[in-house]
Every structure is written in C-alpha cells, then in structure tokens.
Design an enzyme around this catalytic site. Structure first.
Site, PDB file in Angstrom:
ATOM      1  N   HIS A  84       0.888  -1.170   0.000  1.00 26.96           N
ATOM      2  CA  HIS A  84       0.000   0.000   0.000  1.00 26.96           C
ATOM      3  C   HIS A  84       0.924   1.217   0.000  1.00 26.96           C
ATOM      4  O   HIS A  84       2.019   1.155   0.568  1.00 26.96           O
ATOM      5  CB  HIS A  84      -0.828   0.124   1.273  1.00 26.96           C
ATOM      6  CG  HIS A  84      -1.685  -1.042   1.625  1.00 26.96           C
ATOM      7  ND1 HIS A  84      -1.201  -2.156   2.259  1.00 26.96           N
ATOM      8  CD2 HIS A  84      -3.017  -1.243   1.471  1.00 26.96           C
ATOM      9  CE1 HIS A  84      -2.206  -3.001   2.472  1.00 26.96           C
ATOM     10  NE2 HIS A  84      -3.314  -2.483   1.997  1.00 26.96           N
ATOM     11  N   ASP A  87       2.421   1.990   3.361  1.00 21.07           N
ATOM     12  CA  ASP A  87       3.362   1.027   3.960  1.00 21.07           C
ATOM     13  C   ASP A  87       4.792   1.454   3.701  1.00 21.07           C
ATOM     14  O   ASP A  87       5.674   1.200   4.515  1.00 21.07           O
ATOM     15  CB  ASP A  87       3.258  -0.378   3.336  1.00 21.07           C
ATOM     16  CG  ASP A  87       1.866  -0.941   3.341  1.00 21.07           C
ATOM     17  OD1 ASP A  87       1.102  -0.597   4.236  1.00 21.07           O
ATOM     18  OD2 ASP A  87       1.553  -1.740   2.431  1.00 21.07           O
TER      19      ASP A  87
HETATM   20  C1  XLS Z   1      -7.309  -6.692   4.738  1.00 16.51           C
HETATM   21  C2  XLS Z   1      -6.865  -6.911   3.381  1.00 16.51           C
HETATM   22  C3  XLS Z   1      -5.723  -6.044   2.923  1.00 16.51           C
HETATM   23  C4  XLS Z   1      -5.609  -6.091   1.426  1.00 16.51           C
HETATM   24  C5  XLS Z   1      -4.876  -4.961   0.818  1.00 16.51           C
HETATM   25  O1  XLS Z   1      -8.033  -7.487   5.323  1.00 16.51           O
HETATM   26  O2  XLS Z   1      -6.558  -8.270   3.229  1.00 16.51           O
HETATM   27  O3  XLS Z   1      -4.545  -6.417   3.541  1.00 16.51           O
HETATM   28  O4  XLS Z   1      -5.040  -7.280   1.002  1.00 16.51           O
HETATM   29  O5  XLS Z   1      -5.419  -3.745   1.125  1.00 16.51           O
END
Ligand code: XLS
Ligand code: NI
Ligand code: NI
Length: 442
Positions: A98, A101
């Site tokens: 993301h 991140d």
């Molecule tokens: C959360 C999601 C997230 C997505 C990406 O539950 O799994 O991590 O994979 O935003």
C-alpha cells in the site's frame, strides 16, 4: 547495512532439520508441466513483514526489527533496504504494498506524494538489480481518520476527491514500477448502520470511482490487471465487496466485469462463511480468478487473523483450483499474512514464509497427482453423466421445455439416485496427501 544474518534460503529436502531451509519448495522443480516458481509466483506483503509492529487492540508493539532504530523517511528507506535483502534471501519473485506502507504520510497531500515519490525512486532503483518484481500495489483508503466514513463510499465529496488523488498516484506508481496488477480492497467501503446510509448513492459512487480508475489507467497506458479483493466485514460491519458472488453482480451491474478479476483471500472467504476453495471455484468458473492472498484464519476467532498458510488440505484444494485455472496469469500467491504477536524475532519472518511456501509446495504436489489421476474430475464426470445423453442432453442443449419434460416424467416408472460418496472421496484425499508426503525426496 545487513538486516538478516542468515544466508540465502536453500532447498534441503524433507529430511532437513534446518528451520531456515525449504523442505518441499524447490523453485525449479517441474510439476504438472511447469516449474513450482511459475505456478506459485509467491509474493511478500510489505505491510505485514516490514511495517507491522505487533500491536493488537490490547497490547503494545512487540516486534524486534533491525530497522526500528530509524524514524521518518530514514525508517522508510531502511525498510526498503531490508525488504530487498529479504526477497533475495527467500528467492521470492514478487512483493506487494500500500502507498502508506512504504512511505510516511506528510501533513499535506503534496508532502505525502513527495515522500512516496522519493521512496518509489529508491524501490525503482533496487528493482533494477533485483529479480523481485511488483505483483501489485494499492492505495490505503482506510487507516487515516479522514476515511472514517469510507473512501469511494464516503458521504464527504472532499474525501472522495482525496481518495481519487491517492489512486491516481497509485496508478502512476504501478505503471512506473511495472506492477502486474492493481488492487482495490474496500476496507471502509461499506457501512456501520443503515440508519445513516444512502446505500444506493454509496454503491453508485464506488462504481464511478472504479470507472475513473479504468479511464485513467487507459489514459496513461497502464495495462496491469485490476483486482477486487472481496471481504464481508471488518473493519466495517458490512462491506460492499462482500464475497465473489456479491462483487461479481456489482461489477456486472455497473459494466465493470470485463475489466476486473478477483484477488481471493483465504481468511476473507471464511469470514464470509465460505471455504477458500469455494471462492476460488466461483471466481474460476466465471473467468475471474486473478490472484490470491494466501493466508489462513482461525475457526475459533471471528476476525481476519491473517496467519501464514500451513493447512495442507486448504493448500491442496487451492492448488487444484489454480491448476484447473491454468495458473494465475498475472496474479500470484501473496502472503497477506503476519507472524503472531509472540513471534517477535526477526528470523520468524523468514521461517513463516518458508512454512507458507513449503505448504503450498506440498499442496501443489498433491493437487498435481489428483489431477493427473482425474480423481475428482472422474467422479464429477460420472456424477453428471445423465446430462450427456437422452433427456439430460436435451435440457443442456435447450431442446427441452416444461411440456416435453412433463411427458417424459409421466413415462418414468422409477427414479434412481446414486450415492454422493463424500466420505469415500475424503478418504481418497487423505490417501493422496499421505502417499505424496511419503514419496517426497528425503
Ligand atoms: C485486509 C486486506 C488487505 C488487502 C490490501 O483485510 O486483506 O490487507 O489485502 O489492502
Ligand atoms: Ni488481503
Ligand atoms: Ni485480509
């Protein structure tokens, strides 16, 4: 600086006692006509592995990380350095992130973009000399307080605009780094209570948001695959991308289905009351299986625990779907998984990924054998054979109607069904699993 003392992780075979070696995953081993690496396309999730600190609703951070001594942009840079070292040690071909991140948010959008661009420059230069590529990136439209009422489904048009700006930057970055996919996971795209919610406007706006993203990708010539990651709830009470079935009807209604596929997460499937293989199957038979967030939940806990996948049955049945799909195309098996809060040592990160990769390697071996021997295919073919001849064939070919079927039914004297043989099949699945494990090279 060096972040991980361990050398490159090697395949040592099933008999190895070395926690930092693969027991079953051998990247170049051929299975079902392709190498394991080609089928599985493993990916490391940046947020769980390099950003998460072990915080939970009841406790403080626990993770001990070599990059912790830094802060701000220096921390972001140390994480990139550690990440590429980690990818190389593990020999993993992909990663995902993301925007937030990889780089800290600034006090303005402009400043956030500046930070993000600076880290993107660094990632881009690391990628030049690395074998690890970007499976997908995404915009985080759920953590910051501005997204308290949602991103694309907010009641506040200013927030919608801000979210759109983040996605525009995400797509520019995807193009720059050659991301093979772009993901939308709608963490706050849902509602807490219908009492204050205009559901129709929210869903219409979400579709408008997706169309804007498609238009912009076209404009800049970004050709990665768009993915929706369904999840029924958490953090909101109800999320509009509830599961594959719900999301598919949304995409079809809003004329988006040709441009999206699904990123199926195991733990989201179980939160929706489905099995992992159910979601994979439904996506597959609709030509919509794009990628996988490979993790597992805990049936005793009602939330998205994002554990590393070690359930061999789940991995086997997932690999059956992936093989039947002819692979994942531009997708991969992304470990959207975190080490437990009590597994705070840095080498746990390597060991957790090794456990996940080995589990899928076993799953792939069992699945390949099941497919080669047509274990399920044979049973299914036989079970539906009444639709390959006579009245069944007429039904399938559209040659039957209620009148002709009534005539036929009136002429029947006895209807005979056959047993579904579920328990026999489960026993056979066990046999294949154990047989495969006993055959792997020690
Ligand atoms: C959360 C999601 C997230 C997505 C990406 O539950 O799994 O991590 O994979 O935003
Ligand atoms: Ni996920
Ligand atoms: Ni999740």
């Amino acid at each position: 600086m060096t972040h991980f003392n361990e050398g490159t992780i090697q395949f040592e075979g099933a008999g190895s006692k070395n926690p930092l070696a693969f027991k079953y995953y051998q990247a170049d081993e051929k299975i079902n006509g392709k190498t394991m690496a080609e089928w599985m396309r493993f990916s490391v999730a940046y947020w769980h592995t390099f950003t998460a600190d072990g915080t939970d609703p009841f406790g403080a951070p626990t993770m001990v990380r070599s990059w912790d001594r830094f802060s701000g942009m220096d921390l972001a840079k140390a994480r990139v350095e550690a990440a590429f070292e980690f990818f190389e040690k593990l020999g993993v071909p992909y990663f995902c992130f993301h925007d937030v991140d990889v780089a800290p948010e600034g006090s303005t959008l402009k400043e956030s973009f500046k930070n993000f661009d600076e880290i993107t420059d660094m990632i881009e230069s690391y990628m030049k000399t690395s074998d690890t590529k970007l499976l997908w990136n995404t915009a985080n439209l759920f953590t910051h307080p501005r997204y308290v009422h949602g991103g694309a489904t907010t009641n506040n048009a200013d927030v919608f605009a801000y979210a759109a700006a983040q996605v525009k930057k995400g797509l520019d970055t995807a193009k720059r780094l050659g991301a093979e996919n772009y993901v939308f996971w709608g963490g706050r795209e849902g509602y807490e209570t219908l009492l204050n919610t205009d559901m129709k406007l929210e869903m219409d706006n979400m579709a408008r948001f997706f169309h804007m993203a498609l238009d912009y990708a076209k404009e800049i010539g970004y050709s990665g695959q768009f993915l929706i990651e369904p999840k029924p709830k958490e953090p909101t009470k109800h999320q509009y991308d509830f599961d594959v079935a719900t999301s598919l009807s949304f995409l079809q209604k809003y004329d988006l289905a040709d441009h999206f596929k699904f990123n199926i997460e195991a733990n989201h499937a179980t939160l929706a009351g489905h099995t992992f293989e159910h979601e994979l199957r439904l996506a597959r038979i609709n030509g919509m299986l794009g990628s996988v967030d490979a993790n597992q939940g805990d049936t005793l806990l009602g939330w998205d625990t994002d554990e590393f996948p070690t359930d061999l049955y789940a991995a086997t049945l997932a690999m059956v779907e992936i093989f039947q799909n002819g692979g994942l195309g531009s997708g991969g098996l992304n470990f959207d998984a975190k080490v437990r809060r009590a597994s705070f040592a840095q080498e746990d990160l390597l060991e957790a990924h090794i456990a996940g990769m080995d589990s899928f390697a076993i799953g792939a071996k069992v699945a390949a054998k099941l497919i080669e021997d047509r274990v399920f295919d044979g049973v299914i073919e036989n079970r539906y054979k009444s639709f390959t001849e006579g009245v069944g064939l007429d039904i399938v070919n559209g040659k039957a109607d209620l009148k002709s079927l009534e005539q036929y039914a009136l002429s029947l004297d006895e209807i005979r069904n056959e047993s579904g043989r579920q328990e026999r099949l489960k026993g056979i699945l066990n046999q294949y699993l154990l047989e495969t494990l006993s055959q792997v090279r020690v």
